[in-house]
Motif scaffolding. Structure first.
Motif, PDB file in Angstrom:
ATOM      1  N   ARG A 224       0.846  -1.195   0.000  1.00 23.90           N
ATOM      2  CA  ARG A 224       0.000   0.000   0.000  1.00 23.90           C
ATOM      3  C   ARG A 224       0.882   1.246   0.000  1.00 23.90           C
ATOM      4  O   ARG A 224       1.759   1.398   0.851  1.00 23.90           O
ATOM      5  N   CYS A 225       0.620   2.134  -0.947  1.00 28.08           N
ATOM      6  CA  CYS A 225       1.452   3.331  -1.106  1.00 28.08           C
ATOM      7  C   CYS A 225       0.627   4.607  -0.965  1.00 28.08           C
ATOM      8  O   CYS A 225      -0.469   4.705  -1.516  1.00 28.08           O
ATOM      9  N   ALA A 226       1.199   5.561  -0.248  1.00 22.76           N
ATOM     10  CA  ALA A 226       0.645   6.923  -0.209  1.00 22.76           C
ATOM     11  C   ALA A 226       1.545   7.794  -1.073  1.00 22.76           C
ATOM     12  O   ALA A 226       2.755   7.836  -0.862  1.00 22.76           O
ATOM     13  N   GLU A 242      -2.946   9.075   8.607  1.00 18.69           N
ATOM     14  CA  GLU A 242      -3.396   8.135   7.574  1.00 18.69           C
ATOM     15  C   GLU A 242      -2.297   7.903   6.540  1.00 18.69           C
ATOM     16  O   GLU A 242      -2.057   6.763   6.111  1.00 18.69           O
ATOM     17  N   GLU A 245       0.563   5.639   7.800  1.00 19.27           N
ATOM     18  CA  GLU A 245       0.203   4.247   8.052  1.00 19.27           C
ATOM     19  C   GLU A 245       0.364   3.353   6.826  1.00 19.27           C
ATOM     20  O   GLU A 245       0.212   2.134   6.919  1.00 19.27           O
ATOM     21  N   HIS A 246       0.679   3.929   5.669  1.00 19.02           N
ATOM     22  CA  HIS A 246       0.911   3.128   4.462  1.00 19.02           C
ATOM     23  C   HIS A 246       2.266   2.423   4.549  1.00 19.02           C
ATOM     24  O   HIS A 246       3.134   2.801   5.336  1.00 19.02           O
ATOM     25  N   ASP A 247       2.431   1.403   3.709  1.00 18.57           N
ATOM     26  CA  ASP A 247       3.715   0.692   3.685  1.00 18.57           C
ATOM     27  C   ASP A 247       4.828   1.610   3.194  1.00 18.57           C
ATOM     28  O   ASP A 247       5.952   1.563   3.711  1.00 18.57           O
ATOM     29  N   TYR A 248       4.520   2.416   2.183  1.00 14.16           N
ATOM     30  CA  TYR A 248       5.512   3.337   1.615  1.00 14.16           C
ATOM     31  C   TYR A 248       4.859   4.692   1.355  1.00 14.16           C
ATOM     32  O   TYR A 248       3.681   4.766   1.002  1.00 14.16           O
ATOM     33  N   VAL A 249       5.672   5.746   1.497  1.00 17.18           N
ATOM     34  CA  VAL A 249       5.198   7.114   1.280  1.00 17.18           C
ATOM     35  C   VAL A 249       6.106   7.792   0.250  1.00 17.18           C
ATOM     36  O   VAL A 249       7.320   7.875   0.447  1.00 17.18           O
ATOM     37  N   CYS A 391       3.138  -0.235  -7.194  1.00 13.79           N
ATOM     38  CA  CYS A 391       2.425  -0.565  -5.949  1.00 13.79           C
ATOM     39  C   CYS A 391       1.216  -1.450  -6.250  1.00 13.79           C
ATOM     40  O   CYS A 391       0.728  -1.505  -7.384  1.00 13.79           O
ATOM     41  N   GLN A 393      -1.641  -1.039  -4.268  1.00 15.48           N
ATOM     42  CA  GLN A 393      -2.730  -0.101  -3.992  1.00 15.48           C
ATOM     43  C   GLN A 393      -2.138   1.286  -3.800  1.00 15.48           C
ATOM     44  O   GLN A 393      -1.088   1.434  -3.166  1.00 15.48           O
ATOM     45  N   ASP A 395      -2.972   5.414  -2.787  1.00 17.06           N
ATOM     46  CA  ASP A 395      -3.797   6.521  -2.309  1.00 17.06           C
ATOM     47  C   ASP A 395      -3.024   7.805  -2.591  1.00 17.06           C
ATOM     48  O   ASP A 395      -1.877   7.957  -2.154  1.00 17.06           O
TER      49      ASP A 395
END
Length: 449
Positions: A224-226, A242, A245-249, A391, A393, A395
């Motif tokens: 999950r990526c932001a 929020e 809390e993702h796996d990667y930013v 990724c 997913q 966001d």
């Protein structure tokens, strides 16, 4: 005879005045409107001294103007023999109707009839290298598995290399990619600089986006990526927790974090930039706390290379050696990324990937105008689309939405600044693409209204 003399002088004066005005108009047109097509001529074309185009609509003035974040740095840059593609600030667009946009496009000089047509491969080159390697996860609802059921099915190339590394270099590949300048190829990079710089990117960490995923304990089934832009929509959003809390930013350019953690978070896994935008961001946004790229144990640095200086800086920083030429030259090794940074922390986008994004996802009408040689997807767009290609997913936060006129340009602006539109990016087209990707379920776009 004497009585007619003043009349004759007046006629002579009017004639000379008319000729002078006509000459002045021709000079202005030559200097400020015409965008040269010849690549060699563009070497001396500096956005620092001219506003590109201007049009007024509904008592609002939209100007294609040079940004403080992306000024050309020194005269030495202009003297370099390789073609330089200007890298302006990635920014949003002033509020404009579709009718106004068409008026803007009409002010840009159209392609000469004898120039390359958009479908000819010597400019667009819709053929790319392939880099087949298995997915790092077996996520049941990953973006890659969902793409075939969307309108983007024919656009996506799942095997295109997002990142370049040592094994991508060869004389044959250099010959192929040297046809494309700027971020779209290797035409702006000296072959020896490229060869020696890519040679050090010879680890799996340089090739894979998520090089530490297999080492993580209790990792999830999906990555999950932001992906965080710098848009004013994030001001007051309270999305920081929020995002973290993702796996990667992912972050980009002048990403100031200190004091803004509640809205944008504090983690940075990947920082996307070009050398030019990074240096100019350090000057432009020092007042809001941006001192350079974020530095942490998890942070990786992804160059969006435009020319030699990106490859030179990457090599010097990763080997802790000095730079003896160009704007970054100094007596000490560069420390933008921390004094202990290692080569495993550096990645570079593949020029095929940038050209692929321009050709298939963001094929702007600007490519049919005199701006085509400076047009490319914005750095933020490259970052977001790279995440969508890697990724499971995504966001997206801080990217332009239809209500962009409600917000200031950046989330860290101390005073309200209207967002602006630059001729080297098509931000309205990017905004439309984000809406379409969101509606197709390929990413989730943060929108406040």
């Amino acid at each position: 005879m004497i009585g007619h003399l003043p009349q004759r002088l007046l006629l002579w004066f009017i004639g000379l005045l008319g000729i002078g005005i006509l000459a002045l108009i021709l000079v202005c047109v030559a200097l400020q409107i015409q965008v040269p097509w010849d690549v060699k001529t563009l070497q001396s074309f500096t956005m620092k001294h001219y506003r590109l185009y201007s049009v007024k609509s509904d008592n609002r003035s939209l100007e294609y103007q040079q940004s403080a974040e992306n000024e050309l740095d020194t005269a030495e840059e202009l003297e370099r023999k390789s073609y330089k593609q200007s890298d302006f600030e990635d920014s949003s667009v002033l509020e404009h109707s579709a009718k106004s946009d068409q008026a803007i496009l009409n002010t840009l000089k159209p392609m000469p009839k004898n120039e390359t047509k958009p479908t000819e491969p010597d400019f667009f080159g819709d053929r790319y290298a392939t880099d087949d390697f298995p997915s790092q996860t077996n996520c049941p609802n990953s973006i890659r598995k969902h793409v075939p059921q969307t309108p983007f099915a024919e656009m996506f190339l799942h095997s295109i290399p997002v990142l370049q590394w040592a094994k991508h270099f060869s004389p044959d590949q250099y010959q192929r990619l040297s046809h494309y300048s700027g971020a779209h190829g290797w035409g702006s990079v000296d072959i020896e600089v490229l060869k020696h710089s890519l040679a050090i990117l010879n680890t799996t960490a340089n090739r894979l986006m998520f090089d530490d995923w297999e080492k993580r304990k209790n990792r999830a089934q999906c990555i999950r990526c932001a992906v965080v832009g710098n848009g004013g929509i994030l001001n007051g959003s309270r999305k920081g927790k929020e995002i973290d809390e993702h796996d990667y930013v992912f972050r980009v350019n002048g990403a100031a974090l200190k004091g803004f953690e509640e809205d944008v978070g504090s983690r940075t896994s990947f920082y996307t930039f070009s050398t030019n935008t990074m240096r100019n961001s350090m000057r432009s946004y020092a007042g809001v706390g941006y001192r350079g790229p974020p530095i942490s144990n998890e942070t990786r640095y992804i160059f969006l290379p435009d020319h030699d200086r990106d490859y030179i800086l990457m090599r010097a920083a990763s080997t802790h050696t000095t730079i003896d030429k160009g704007p970054e030259r100094s007596k000490e090794p560069p420390t933008y990324f921390g004094e202990d940074v290692t080569v495993e922390k550096f990645k570079i986008y593949h020029p095929d990937f940038i050209r692929y994004l321009r050709n298939r996802f963001l094929h702007s009408k600007l490519l049919k105008t005199g701006a085509r040689n400076i047009y490319r997807p914005s750095t933020g767009a490259v970052m977001l689309l790279a995440a969508i290609h890697t990724c499971d997913q995504v966001d997206a936060y801080g990217f332009m939405t239809p209500d962009y006129s409600v917000y200031s340009d950046h989330y860290y602006d101390k005073q309200r600044h209207p967002v602006r539109f630059y001729a080297n990016h098509d931000m309205r087209m990017e905004m439309k693409l984000w809406q379409e990707l969101h509606q197709a379920g390929l990413m989730n776009l943060f929108m406040r209204q």
